[in-house]
Scaffold this motif. Structure first.
Motif, PDB file in Angstrom:
ATOM      1  N   VAL A 153       0.848  -1.192   0.000  1.00 12.74           N
ATOM      2  CA  VAL A 153       0.000   0.000   0.000  1.00 12.74           C
ATOM      3  C   VAL A 153       0.885   1.243   0.000  1.00 12.74           C
ATOM      4  O   VAL A 153       2.099   1.160   0.143  1.00 12.74           O
ATOM      5  CB  VAL A 153      -0.943   0.028   1.228  1.00 12.74           C
ATOM      6  N   SER A 154       0.260   2.388  -0.155  1.00 14.23           N
ATOM      7  CA  SER A 154       0.978   3.651  -0.108  1.00 14.23           C
ATOM      8  C   SER A 154       0.981   4.195   1.315  1.00 14.23           C
ATOM      9  O   SER A 154      -0.031   4.099   2.028  1.00 14.23           O
ATOM     10  CB  SER A 154       0.296   4.661  -1.043  1.00 14.23           C
ATOM     11  N   ALA A 155       2.097   4.761   1.741  1.00 19.55           N
ATOM     12  CA  ALA A 155       2.183   5.287   3.107  1.00 19.55           C
ATOM     13  C   ALA A 155       1.134   6.362   3.370  1.00 19.55           C
ATOM     14  O   ALA A 155       0.631   6.488   4.492  1.00 19.55           O
ATOM     15  CB  ALA A 155       3.584   5.833   3.364  1.00 19.55           C
ATOM     16  N   ASP A 156       0.805   7.147   2.344  1.00 20.30           N
ATOM     17  CA  ASP A 156      -0.161   8.220   2.576  1.00 20.30           C
ATOM     18  C   ASP A 156      -1.600   7.702   2.694  1.00 20.30           C
ATOM     19  O   ASP A 156      -2.520   8.484   2.951  1.00 20.30           O
ATOM     20  CB  ASP A 156      -0.060   9.313   1.504  1.00 20.30           C
ATOM     21  N   ALA A 157      -1.775   6.391   2.546  1.00 21.34           N
ATOM     22  CA  ALA A 157      -3.086   5.782   2.758  1.00 21.34           C
ATOM     23  C   ALA A 157      -3.166   5.082   4.111  1.00 21.34           C
ATOM     24  O   ALA A 157      -4.139   4.386   4.398  1.00 21.34           O
ATOM     25  CB  ALA A 157      -3.385   4.785   1.641  1.00 21.34           C
ATOM     26  N   CYS A 158      -2.143   5.276   4.945  1.00 25.71           N
ATOM     27  CA  CYS A 158      -2.052   4.574   6.228  1.00 25.71           C
ATOM     28  C   CYS A 158      -2.298   5.505   7.410  1.00 25.71           C
ATOM     29  O   CYS A 158      -2.156   6.727   7.301  1.00 25.71           O
ATOM     30  CB  CYS A 158      -0.668   3.948   6.381  1.00 25.71           C
ATOM     31  N   LEU A 159      -2.637   4.899   8.548  1.00 24.08           N
ATOM     32  CA  LEU A 159      -2.699   5.600   9.824  1.00 24.08           C
ATOM     33  C   LEU A 159      -1.538   5.119  10.674  1.00 24.08           C
ATOM     34  O   LEU A 159      -1.371   3.915  10.888  1.00 24.08           O
ATOM     35  CB  LEU A 159      -4.024   5.320  10.539  1.00 24.08           C
ATOM     36  N   VAL A 160      -0.729   6.056  11.138  1.00 31.69           N
ATOM     37  CA  VAL A 160       0.430   5.756  11.970  1.00 31.69           C
ATOM     38  C   VAL A 160       0.078   5.990  13.438  1.00 31.69           C
ATOM     39  O   VAL A 160      -0.445   7.052  13.793  1.00 31.69           O
ATOM     40  CB  VAL A 160       1.632   6.634  11.560  1.00 31.69           C
ATOM     41  N   PHE A 161       0.386   5.012  14.280  1.00 34.31           N
ATOM     42  CA  PHE A 161       0.187   5.111  15.727  1.00 34.31           C
ATOM     43  C   PHE A 161       1.557   5.353  16.351  1.00 34.31           C
ATOM     44  O   PHE A 161       2.468   4.539  16.197  1.00 34.31           O
ATOM     45  CB  PHE A 161      -0.413   3.818  16.278  1.00 34.31           C
ATOM     46  N   GLU A 162       1.701   6.446  17.076  1.00 32.61           N
ATOM     47  CA  GLU A 162       2.997   6.845  17.622  1.00 32.61           C
ATOM     48  C   GLU A 162       2.850   7.364  19.040  1.00 32.61           C
ATOM     49  O   GLU A 162       1.738   7.628  19.517  1.00 32.61           O
ATOM     50  CB  GLU A 162       3.636   7.928  16.749  1.00 32.61           C
ATOM     51  N   ASP A 163       4.002   7.514  19.719  1.00 30.98           N
ATOM     52  CA  ASP A 163       3.976   8.084  21.067  1.00 30.98           C
ATOM     53  C   ASP A 163       5.073   9.112  21.290  1.00 30.98           C
ATOM     54  O   ASP A 163       5.089   9.765  22.331  1.00 30.98           O
ATOM     55  CB  ASP A 163       4.121   6.986  22.121  1.00 30.98           C
ATOM     56  N   ALA A 164       6.003   9.271  20.334  1.00 28.50           N
ATOM     57  CA  ALA A 164       7.166  10.124  20.546  1.00 28.50           C
ATOM     58  C   ALA A 164       7.302  11.139  19.406  1.00 28.50           C
ATOM     59  O   ALA A 164       6.912  10.859  18.268  1.00 28.50           O
ATOM     60  CB  ALA A 164       8.438   9.274  20.637  1.00 28.50           C
ATOM     61  N   PRO A 165       7.870  12.308  19.704  1.00 29.80           N
ATOM     62  CA  PRO A 165       7.991  13.345  18.669  1.00 29.80           C
ATOM     63  C   PRO A 165       8.708  12.882  17.410  1.00 29.80           C
ATOM     64  O   PRO A 165       8.279  13.201  16.298  1.00 29.80           O
ATOM     65  CB  PRO A 165       8.763  14.458  19.389  1.00 29.80           C
ATOM     66  N   ALA A 166       9.804  12.119  17.560  1.00 26.20           N
ATOM     67  CA  ALA A 166      10.540  11.669  16.376  1.00 26.20           C
ATOM     68  C   ALA A 166       9.663  10.793  15.488  1.00 26.20           C
ATOM     69  O   ALA A 166       9.707  10.887  14.261  1.00 26.20           O
ATOM     70  CB  ALA A 166      11.798  10.916  16.791  1.00 26.20           C
ATOM     71  N   GLY A 167       8.872   9.937  16.102  1.00 30.98           N
ATOM     72  CA  GLY A 167       7.992   9.068  15.336  1.00 30.98           C
ATOM     73  C   GLY A 167       6.855   9.821  14.682  1.00 30.98           C
ATOM     74  O   GLY A 167       6.449   9.503  13.556  1.00 30.98           O
ATOM     75  N   VAL A 168       6.317  10.811  15.387  1.00 32.87           N
ATOM     76  CA  VAL A 168       5.265  11.645  14.799  1.00 32.87           C
ATOM     77  C   VAL A 168       5.795  12.341  13.544  1.00 32.87           C
ATOM     78  O   VAL A 168       5.137  12.363  12.495  1.00 32.87           O
ATOM     79  CB  VAL A 168       4.747  12.668  15.826  1.00 32.87           C
ATOM     80  N   LEU A 169       6.998  12.890  13.640  1.00 36.01           N
ATOM     81  CA  LEU A 169       7.609  13.548  12.480  1.00 36.01           C
ATOM     82  C   LEU A 169       7.822  12.550  11.338  1.00 36.01           C
ATOM     83  O   LEU A 169       7.638  12.893  10.166  1.00 36.01           O
ATOM     84  CB  LEU A 169       8.936  14.184  12.882  1.00 36.01           C
ATOM     85  N   ALA A 170       8.209  11.331  11.665  1.00 35.83           N
ATOM     86  CA  ALA A 170       8.406  10.310  10.641  1.00 35.83           C
ATOM     87  C   ALA A 170       7.098   9.985   9.933  1.00 35.83           C
ATOM     88  O   ALA A 170       7.056   9.854   8.706  1.00 35.83           O
ATOM     89  CB  ALA A 170       9.004   9.054  11.261  1.00 35.83           C
ATOM     90  N   GLY A 171       6.035   9.832  10.706  1.00 35.32           N
ATOM     91  CA  GLY A 171       4.732   9.564  10.112  1.00 35.32           C
ATOM     92  C   GLY A 171       4.266  10.699   9.217  1.00 35.32           C
ATOM     93  O   GLY A 171       3.756  10.473   8.111  1.00 35.32           O
ATOM     94  N   GLU A 172       4.450  11.918   9.692  1.00 30.42           N
ATOM     95  CA  GLU A 172       4.085  13.090   8.888  1.00 30.42           C
ATOM     96  C   GLU A 172       4.875  13.122   7.588  1.00 30.42           C
ATOM     97  O   GLU A 172       4.321  13.364   6.503  1.00 30.42           O
ATOM     98  CB  GLU A 172       4.342  14.368   9.680  1.00 30.42           C
ATOM     99  N   ALA A 173       6.182  12.887   7.694  1.00 33.35           N
ATOM    100  CA  ALA A 173       7.047  12.950   6.516  1.00 33.35           C
ATOM    101  C   ALA A 173       6.709  11.853   5.509  1.00 33.35           C
ATOM    102  O   ALA A 173       6.937  12.013   4.306  1.00 33.35           O
ATOM    103  CB  ALA A 173       8.511  12.835   6.927  1.00 33.35           C
ATOM    104  N   ALA A 174       6.143  10.737   6.000  1.00 34.34           N
ATOM    105  CA  ALA A 174       5.722   9.662   5.102  1.00 34.34           C
ATOM    106  C   ALA A 174       4.406   9.982   4.411  1.00 34.34           C
ATOM    107  O   ALA A 174       3.993   9.259   3.501  1.00 34.34           O
ATOM    108  CB  ALA A 174       5.591   8.352   5.879  1.00 34.34           C
ATOM    109  N   GLY A 175       3.743  11.044   4.853  1.00 37.73           N
ATOM    110  CA  GLY A 175       2.471  11.435   4.265  1.00 37.73           C
ATOM    111  C   GLY A 175       1.268  10.783   4.904  1.00 37.73           C
ATOM    112  O   GLY A 175       0.141  10.916   4.419  1.00 37.73           O
TER     113      GLY A 175
END
Length: 216
Positions: A153-175
């Protein structure tokens, strides 16, 4: 408010998001920081969500063998699993997901990820992206992009579950869209993303358009 969109897949961070291993992680890193003369209170909030190699490299310590230090931290973390447990509701939530619709993307090494998921009684995902799988760790999007690719699938079609700022930024950057799990937070941070304390109040529905979150 939980996201109301349908998603092709759910992508989960591990530590602090589906497992609570914060106490064990901080015990090991506290000992490491003290050995190297670092201020523990200042140092600990910086370790979450990033690879051990990057955490150590950022300290700019002289005369340190990075690979040797990473190996020592890894050994300590694998040995310290006595109080590793699941985030409330995580086991049932993950077991309700189709195997081809979810992945774990962690900054931990594979041996540590498998150890902690097993200790917490959580299912091992078909797609598990760990520190060894990417050349750039979080906050770079590489891990989430790779996990989406492995799920087809495409990353921008996913929901990312995170708990830390670095991971949130990674999810955002993946779209991807991001939701923040707060159950294990010892170092809270502000976020504009939706938040959940844990998984006990939500369930997942699979429809023809994909996965949706709903209140339990």
């Amino acid at each position: 408010m939980i996201p109301t969109s349908a998603f092709a897949a759910f992508l989960f961070d591990m530590d602090g998001t589906v497992t609570n291993s914060i106490a064990a992680t901080e015990r090991v890193w506290t000992a490491w920081a003290r050995r190297h003369g670092l201020d523990v209170e200042t140092f600990l909030p910086t370790i979450h969500g990033v690879r051990a190699e990057e955490t150590i490299r950022r300290q700019n310590l002289t005369g340190v063998d990075i690979a040797q230090e990473v190996a020592a931290v890894l050994a300590g973390e694998i040995a310290d699993i006595d109080d590793v447990h699941p985030i409330p509701g995580a086991e049932a939530f993950l077991r309700d997901l189709p195997a081809d619709r979810w992945a774990v993307v962690t900054s931990a090494q594979r041996d540590l990820a498998l150890s902690r998921l097993t200790a917490a009684g959580l299912p091992i995902p078909t797609v598990l992206v760990t520190a060894e799988d990417v050349s750039r760790g979080k906050p770079a999007p590489d891990g989430y992009v790779l996990a989406a690719q492995r799920l087809g699938v495409s990353a921008d079609a996913c929901l990312v579950f995170e708990d830390a700022p670095a991971g949130v930024l990674a999810g955002e950057a993946a779209g991807a869209q991001v939701i923040v799990i707060t159950a294990a937070h010892r170092h809270p941070f502000e976020t504009a993303h939706p938040t959940l304390a844990d998984y006990s109040g939500v369930r997942v529905k699979l429809g023809p358009d994909g996965l949706r979150l709903s209140k339990a």
